[in-house]
Design an enzyme around this catalytic site. Sequence first.
Site, short mmCIF file in Angstrom:
data_model
loop_
_atom_site.label_atom_id
_atom_site.label_comp_id
_atom_site.label_asym_id
_atom_site.label_seq_id
_atom_site.Cartn_x
_atom_site.Cartn_y
_atom_site.Cartn_z
N ASP A 38 4.33 50.74 -13.12
CA ASP A 38 5.56 49.85 -13.48
C ASP A 38 5.88 49.78 -14.71
O ASP A 38 5.29 50.25 -15.62
CB ASP A 38 5.10 48.28 -12.88
CG ASP A 38 6.36 47.52 -12.48
OD1 ASP A 38 6.38 47.14 -11.48
OD2 ASP A 38 7.21 47.30 -13.22
N ASN A 91 8.75 53.23 -4.79
CA ASN A 91 9.18 51.71 -4.53
C ASN A 91 10.01 51.10 -5.56
O ASN A 91 10.85 50.33 -5.18
CB ASN A 91 7.88 50.93 -4.20
CG ASN A 91 8.27 49.73 -4.06
OD1 ASN A 91 8.83 49.02 -3.12
ND2 ASN A 91 7.71 48.86 -4.91
N TYR A 158 24.49 48.99 -4.69
CA TYR A 158 23.00 49.24 -4.10
C TYR A 158 22.99 49.72 -2.71
O TYR A 158 21.99 50.48 -2.29
CB TYR A 158 22.62 47.51 -3.96
CG TYR A 158 21.26 47.46 -3.24
CD1 TYR A 158 20.15 47.44 -4.20
CD2 TYR A 158 20.99 47.34 -2.02
CE1 TYR A 158 18.90 47.43 -4.03
CE2 TYR A 158 19.52 46.70 -1.70
CZ TYR A 158 18.49 47.12 -2.53
OH TYR A 158 17.34 46.89 -1.92
N LYS A 162 20.95 53.12 -1.73
CA LYS A 162 19.66 53.22 -0.66
C LYS A 162 20.12 53.97 0.47
O LYS A 162 19.25 54.54 1.40
CB LYS A 162 19.58 51.76 -0.10
CG LYS A 162 18.90 50.89 -1.17
CD LYS A 162 17.58 51.30 -1.61
CE LYS A 162 16.91 50.31 -2.59
NZ LYS A 162 15.63 50.61 -3.01
N ILE A 191 13.24 40.30 2.28
CA ILE A 191 11.91 40.01 2.17
C ILE A 191 11.76 39.04 0.87
O ILE A 191 12.48 39.22 0.06
CB ILE A 191 11.10 41.00 1.57
CG1 ILE A 191 11.62 42.38 2.59
CG2 ILE A 191 9.57 41.09 1.59
CD1 ILE A 191 11.29 42.01 4.34
N THR A 193 10.76 38.02 -2.09
CA THR A 193 10.02 38.68 -3.48
C THR A 193 11.01 37.91 -4.47
O THR A 193 12.00 37.56 -4.35
CB THR A 193 10.16 40.05 -3.45
OG1 THR A 193 11.64 40.50 -3.45
CG2 THR A 193 9.63 41.00 -2.16
P1 NAD Z 1 11.00 43.12 -7.12
O1 NAD Z 1 12.13 42.94 -8.32
O2 NAD Z 1 10.28 41.85 -6.70
O3 NAD Z 1 9.94 44.02 -7.84
C1 NAD Z 1 10.40 45.54 -8.21
C2 NAD Z 1 9.26 46.06 -9.26
O4 NAD Z 1 9.82 47.33 -9.88
C3 NAD Z 1 8.99 45.33 -10.29
O5 NAD Z 1 7.81 44.96 -10.66
C4 NAD Z 1 9.87 45.93 -11.56
O6 NAD Z 1 9.28 45.70 -12.78
C5 NAD Z 1 9.59 47.26 -11.12
N1 NAD Z 1 10.72 48.18 -11.69
C6 NAD Z 1 12.20 47.93 -11.81
N2 NAD Z 1 12.71 48.86 -12.32
C7 NAD Z 1 11.89 49.78 -12.62
C8 NAD Z 1 11.81 50.98 -13.38
N3 NAD Z 1 12.95 51.59 -13.80
N4 NAD Z 1 10.65 51.89 -13.27
C9 NAD Z 1 9.44 51.16 -12.64
N5 NAD Z 1 9.27 49.85 -12.26
C10 NAD Z 1 10.56 49.33 -12.13
O7 NAD Z 1 11.51 43.82 -5.79
P2 NAD Z 1 11.15 43.93 -4.60
O8 NAD Z 1 11.74 42.93 -3.65
O9 NAD Z 1 9.62 43.95 -4.33
O10 NAD Z 1 11.80 45.52 -4.34
C11 NAD Z 1 10.77 46.48 -4.14
C12 NAD Z 1 11.72 47.52 -3.62
O11 NAD Z 1 12.18 47.24 -2.18
C13 NAD Z 1 12.93 47.75 -4.35
O12 NAD Z 1 13.46 49.31 -4.26
C14 NAD Z 1 13.97 47.18 -3.61
O13 NAD Z 1 15.38 47.65 -3.53
C15 NAD Z 1 13.60 47.18 -2.04
N6 NAD Z 1 14.05 46.35 -1.17
C16 NAD Z 1 13.63 44.97 -1.42
C17 NAD Z 1 14.17 44.23 -0.50
C18 NAD Z 1 14.17 42.69 -0.54
O14 NAD Z 1 14.38 41.85 0.37
N7 NAD Z 1 13.23 42.04 -1.46
C19 NAD Z 1 14.86 44.50 0.79
C20 NAD Z 1 15.05 45.87 0.96
C21 NAD Z 1 14.67 46.78 0.04
#
Ligand code: NAD
Length: 255
Positions: A38, A91, A158, A162, A191, A193
Site C-alpha cells: 500500500d 486492487n 472513474y 474501470k 461496498i 469501505t
Molecule cells: P479504500 O479507499 O477503502 O482502499 C483503497 C486502498 O488503496 C487504500 O489502502 C489506499 O491507501 C490504497 N491506495 C490508493 N492509492 C494507491 C496507490 N497509488 N498505490 C498504492 N495504494 C494505493 O477503497 P476500497 O473501497 O477498498 O477500494 C479498493 C478497490 O475497489 C479500488 O480499486 C476501488 O476503485 C474498487 N471498488 C470499490 C468499490 C466500493 O464500493 N468500495 C466498488 C467498486 C470498486
Amino acid sequence: MAGLLEGRISLVTGAGWGIGRATSLVMAREGATVVVSDLNADGGEETLSAIKEAGGDGIFVHADVSRPDDVAALVGQVVAAYGRLDCAYNNAGIEGYMAGRLHEYPEEEWDRLIDVNVKGVWLCLKHEIPQMMQQGGGAIVNTASAAGLVGSRRLSAYVASKHAVVGLTKAAALEYAQDGIRVNAVCPGIIDTPMVRRLIGGRDAEYENSIPARQPIGRLGTPEEIAESVAWLCSDAASLVTGLAMAVDGGFTAQ
Ligand code: NAD
C-alpha cells in the site's frame, strides 16, 4: 482440509484498507503467504499485524502503484523474499473527483485518477507477468467495478478507468492463456469501505439512505464478500476461468 490457496505466494495492492485488507486476510486464511502492499504504510502494517494475529504470514512492502520504479521494486521484493509469485490481486484504486459533471472535471484530477486506476494496474501486470511466465503460470485478479460494466452520472473518469481495467484484463487473459496465467477482474457493486464512506460523507441523509436500495439485494456489500470471490478466482477451483469481468454486486448490473 487444505485451504484454497495453500502454500501460494500472494501479492495484494491497496491492502491497507477496505477490500484489499479483507482480501489479504481471506487469502491468508486460505493458506497463502501474503505480501501486503500500500501507499499508506500505517494501514499496510495494520493489515499485516491482523494476518499474523490470525496465524498467517507475510511482509509489508510500501509502493505507489502509479510509480514504475515502485512497482518494479515491489515485484522484485516478492521474488527476493519468496522466490515466486503465484497470485496477484491488483486492487489499489482511487475514487477521484466526484463533485461535478464531465465538463467540470479538473484535468489534473483526471490525470491522477488514470495514473492510479489504469496505469497502476498496467504496471502491476507488466512486472508480475514475466515472473509468472518464468515459473510456469499464475493467477491475477484486477479490481474493476460495476462502473467498469455500466455508466454512472458524475463519475466519468472513474467509469472510464474501470472500463479500461476490464479491457486490460481481457487483453492480458488472451495474450497469456498459453503461458498458464489466468487474468480476471472482479467488479464490486457498492461496498462498505472507507472509499464509499468518503463518497457518502459529503452528501445529505436522503442520499445516504437511498444508497442500499440501489442494489437489488437491498444493502451494501461487505469487503469480505469481494474477498471470497477474489480468493476463488485466484485458486485452482477457477482453473477454467480467464478473461472474466465478474460482477459481485448484489444484482446492481442485472437491472
Ligand atoms: P479504500 O479507499 O477503502 O482502499 C483503497 C486502498 O488503496 C487504500 O489502502 C489506499 O491507501 C490504497 N491506495 C490508493 N492509492 C494507491 C496507490 N497509488 N498505490 C498504492 N495504494 C494505493 O477503497 P476500497 O473501497 O477498498 O477500494 C479498493 C478497490 O475497489 C479500488 O480499486 C476501488 O476503485 C474498487 N471498488 C470499490 C468499490 C466500493 O464500493 N468500495 C466498488 C467498486 C470498486
